[in-house]
Design a protein around this motif. Structure first.
Motif, PDB file in Angstrom:
ATOM      1  N   ASP A 235      -0.995   3.994   0.709  1.00  0.00           N
ATOM      2  CA  ASP A 235      -1.851   4.855   1.384  1.00  0.00           C
ATOM      3  C   ASP A 235      -1.399   5.262   2.936  1.00  0.00           C
ATOM      4  OD1 ASP A 235      -3.215   5.201  -1.121  1.00  0.00           O
ATOM      5  OD2 ASP A 235      -4.921   4.210  -0.532  1.00  0.00           O
TER       6      ASP A 235
ATOM      7  N   HIS B 146      -5.109  -1.101   0.067  1.00  0.00           N
ATOM      8  CA  HIS B 146      -4.457  -0.427  -1.256  1.00  0.00           C
ATOM      9  C   HIS B 146      -5.564   0.723  -1.612  1.00  0.00           C
ATOM     10  CE1 HIS B 146      -7.667  -3.412  -2.866  1.00  0.00           C
ATOM     11  NE2 HIS B 146      -7.771  -2.350  -3.549  1.00  0.00           N
ATOM     12  N   ASN B 147      -6.651   0.894  -0.980  1.00  0.00           N
ATOM     13  CA  ASN B 147      -7.673   1.852  -1.548  1.00  0.00           C
ATOM     14  C   ASN B 147      -8.244   2.898  -0.589  1.00  0.00           C
ATOM     15  OD1 ASN B 147      -9.691   0.757  -0.180  1.00  0.00           O
ATOM     16  ND2 ASN B 147     -10.755  -0.089  -2.108  1.00  0.00           N
TER      17      ASN B 147
ATOM     18  N   ALA C 129      -8.351   6.734  -1.855  1.00  0.00           N
ATOM     19  CA  ALA C 129      -9.233   6.951  -3.043  1.00  0.00           C
ATOM     20  C   ALA C 129     -10.653   6.741  -2.410  1.00  0.00           C
ATOM     21  CB  ALA C 129      -9.272   5.840  -3.941  1.00  0.00           C
ATOM     22  N   GLN C 130     -11.020   5.834  -1.276  1.00  0.00           N
ATOM     23  CA  GLN C 130     -12.305   5.506  -1.091  1.00  0.00           C
ATOM     24  C   GLN C 130     -12.671   6.800  -0.038  1.00  0.00           C
ATOM     25  OE1 GLN C 130     -13.350   3.614  -3.004  1.00  0.00           O
ATOM     26  NE2 GLN C 130     -14.109   1.709  -1.809  1.00  0.00           N
TER      27      GLN C 130
ATOM     28  N   THR D 144       0.930  -1.306   0.009  1.00  0.00           N
ATOM     29  CA  THR D 144      -0.086   0.000  -0.007  1.00  0.00           C
ATOM     30  C   THR D 144       0.896   1.175   0.005  1.00  0.00           C
ATOM     31  OG1 THR D 144      -1.754   1.289   1.180  1.00  0.00           O
ATOM     32  CG2 THR D 144      -0.211  -0.071   2.539  1.00  0.00           C
TER      33      THR D 144
END
Ligand code: SF4
Ligand code: MSK
Length: 625
Positions: A115, A372-373, A376-377, A113
């Motif tokens: 993030d 991993h998101n 963005a989420q 990741t």
């Protein structure tokens, strides 16, 4: 039958809460207090813990007329089994939260990741060295990989010893060993509790209660402790900073986003997203002047401790925050999130967003957060909130006045810093009787009490008696709203505490975090015991959860007792149907393990009982009362 009527003046001590309850009545919105009224009186069998649903020969309920279940289990066995499963729910909640933190650390260490990052490398290296991982000359991420693996092993049964067992004073470790309650793997204790409480397994109430202690010790010294330490490593170790509390932190002209739940993995990303210039520009395009992020409950505590994000309220304020009509969106992860929030949101324009597959709510929109998101989420959710701003009905917006200032951020590291690098000044103050002792007031709200009456009054009574108070969880907001979390609050403290806190520039009630962060208090007690060369049970300390409601609070109380800390609860768990279990909790544990529970709903009487205990412990150490 006449309809039961809610007396709003008796629901809460706070003006912001009462103002919103009157608004709820005008808006036709039902709250937790209305539902409590409908559920009262509660079932006597459930309240005393003598109802068993562990097999389909039952359900069975124990009474004078029928003292045994179909299988032959008596009240003692049934109560112990029920309590065992109850605290295990709490221990599972904390430890599963901890596991999510380990998975995050693992993903960061393995480069899965971008993030999330390691924000406190020094703490990572310090903790790794503490648990026996080689750190010299190694890359930080290599050490992080080993630390994640080490922590994962706390969950199984391959190691049979917790990573942080070395933090426990030797005398206490030996006592646990003698009693057979040394915690092994987190998942192992939880699974064993479910096994023991199956029909036909552990049919000795006292024996079940020992496993209750073992399961909760695994929570305190592993599940919760790991969650806290990794959160510091990934998001930064809290240090003192200013913040504000109560519903007045919501802003009339901004997009308001509420974050609720427990794990900072979600809330940290939302916090970053609200600073995104593109999203701020979009908010302005929609007619707002900006985006306002505010916390609720424990994820609110996490954000407040590390970043000073404002806190809208504790457990009983969560519905009321939506009733302001000013919240565009509430984003949640898990634990203590009332299912009713979806319906309350539907009465306004407030969208509820869930993020964890293990905590979905019918009627809410699910935006799954993964390692991993996350970033963005979070941006997607903030965008959703902004899109809802034009749907707000200004005629239905009512935000109570006046946020209250607080100081937060007292991790153990920060406390040591405030003390000049060692515990010596605190120990000297304890020896001199200027700080007579310390009490962790932790936990929840429960609509069975006048909201925050006991939380606030117990804290006030204790500081008057020169007893330092440490607040975590939902008590934090209560103490903050009462003006107790600022250095100026020393004017309400006894002369000794006034002198010490005044010299250090700290409040007489210090905020140490969320409910998993009670592990910080455990560690602090262990450090104090180590410095004094005594057991934790010899210290002039206590714990209290005056308005508790949750399985997690019961697990916390039990690990505090099993660690040697006298623990006050405002009301008993559902155990009063068993003399054996009740006697063990209220006195037997004291003989066995050096601490027990005490039950007292009146905060003034509770303060006196705690004071009495602290006096006894002080005398035991050869100190003045
Ligand atoms: Fe009844 Fe025993 Fe079954 Fe419980 S385990 S429901 S007491 S028969
Ligand atoms: S949120 S467990 S109501 S402290 Fe941790 Fe508050 Fe209690 Fe939940």
């Amino acid at each position: 039958m006449a309809e039961k009527k809610l007396n709003i003046e008796e629901c809460s001590i706070w003006d912001d809460a009462k103002q919103m309850l009157y608004k709820a009545q005008r808006d036709g919105v039902e709250t937790v207090w209305d539902r409590l009224l409908q559920q009262t009186p509660h079932c006597h069998f459930g309240e005393s813990g003598v109802c068993c649903r562990n097999c389909t020969m039952g359900p069975c309920r124990i009474s004078k007329k029928s003292p045994l279940g179909v299988c032959g289990a008596d009240a003692d066995v049934i109560v112990a089994r029920n309590f065992g499963r109850f605290v295990t729910g709490g221990a599972a909640g904390h430890s599963d939260h901890g596991r999510d933190c380990i998975e995050a650390l693992h993903a960061v260490a393995h480069g899965e990741t971008e993030d999330y990052q390691i924000k406190d490398e020094a703490k990572l290296l310090r903790i790794a060295a503490e648990v026996g991982i080689e750190t010299t000359g190694r890359e930080v991420l290599e050490v992080a990989k080993d630390l994640a693996d080490e922590f994962f092993e706390n969950y199984g049964s391959t190691k049979n010893e917790l990573s942080f067992i070395g933090r426990v004073p030797e005398v206490r470790r030996n006592l646990w060993k003698k009693l057979g309650v040394t915690p092994r793997g987190m998942d192992r204790e939880i699974a064993e509790m479910m096994h023991r409480t199956h029909m036909g397994c552990d049919n000795d109430a006292a024996n079940t209660m020992l496993h209750v202690a073992r399961t909760c010790l695994a929570d305190g010294w592993a599940g919760s402790m790991i969650a806290t330490e990794i959160s510091d490593i990934l998001f930064g170790t809290p240090s003192p900073r200013k913040a504000t509390v109560n519903l007045g932190v919501l802003k009339k002209d901004q997009v308001n986003i509420l974050v609720h739940g427990h794990n900072p993995i979600v809330s940290e990303k939302v916090m970053e997203a609200v600073d995104d210039p593109e999203l701020i520009a979009l908010a302005k395009e929609k007619g707002a002047t900006g985006i306002n992020l505010v916390g609720l409950c424990c994820t609110g505590n996490e954000l407040m401790m590390r970043h000073g994000i404002p806190m809208a309220g504790n457990h009983l304020m969560t519905e009321l925050a939506i009733i302001t009509g000013a919240a565009e969106l509430i984003i949640v992860d898990y634990q203590c999130i009332m299912p009713s929030l979806v319906q309350v949101g539907d009465c306004y324009h407030t969208k509820m967003v869930t993020t964890a597959d293990k905590a979905r709510f019918t009627g809410a929109e699910h935006v799954k957060f993964e390692m991993h998101n996350g970033a963005a989420q979070a941006r997607k959710v903030v965008r959703m909130a902004i899109e809802r701003f034009p749907l707000r009905d200004p005629a239905r917006v009512e935000i109570p006045e006046g946020p209250v200032d607080i100081v937060t951020g007292f991790s153990n590291e920060a406390l040591l810093d405030a003390l000049g690098g060692s515990l010596t000044p605190l120990i000297d103050a304890i020896k001199a009787g200027k700080v007579r002792g310390a009490v962790g007031i932790v936990g929840c709200n429960n609509p069975k009490y006048k909201h925050d009456f006991c939380n606030v009054n117990l804290a006030k009574e204790l500081i008057k008696r020169d007893i330092l108070v440490i607040a975590t969880g939902c008590v934090t907001t209560a103490a903050g709203k009462a003006g107790l979390l600022v250095p100026e609050a020393i004017s309400q403290a006894g002369p000794g505490l006034q002198e010490i806190c005044g010299a250090l520039g700290i409040p007489p009630v210090i905020h140490m975090g969320s409910c998993v962060d009670n592990a910080r208090i455990l560690q602090l007690c262990a450090l104090l015991a180590g410095e004094l060369g005594v057991d934790i049970s010899d210290l002039p300390v206590a714990a209290s959860s005056p308005e508790w409601y949750s399985e997690k609070a019961a697990a916390i109380g039990t690990y505090a007792v099993a660690s040697g800390i006298y623990t006050h609860l405002g009301h008993p768990p559902n155990i009063t149907g068993s003399k054996i279990v009740t006697d063990l909790a209220l006195s037997g544990f004291d003989d066995l393990i050096g601490a027990c529970f005490v039950i007292e709903p009146d905060p003034f009487k509770a303060a006196a009982l705690i004071d009495e205990r602290i006096t006894t412990k002080r005398k035991g150490l050869g100190l003045s009362a």
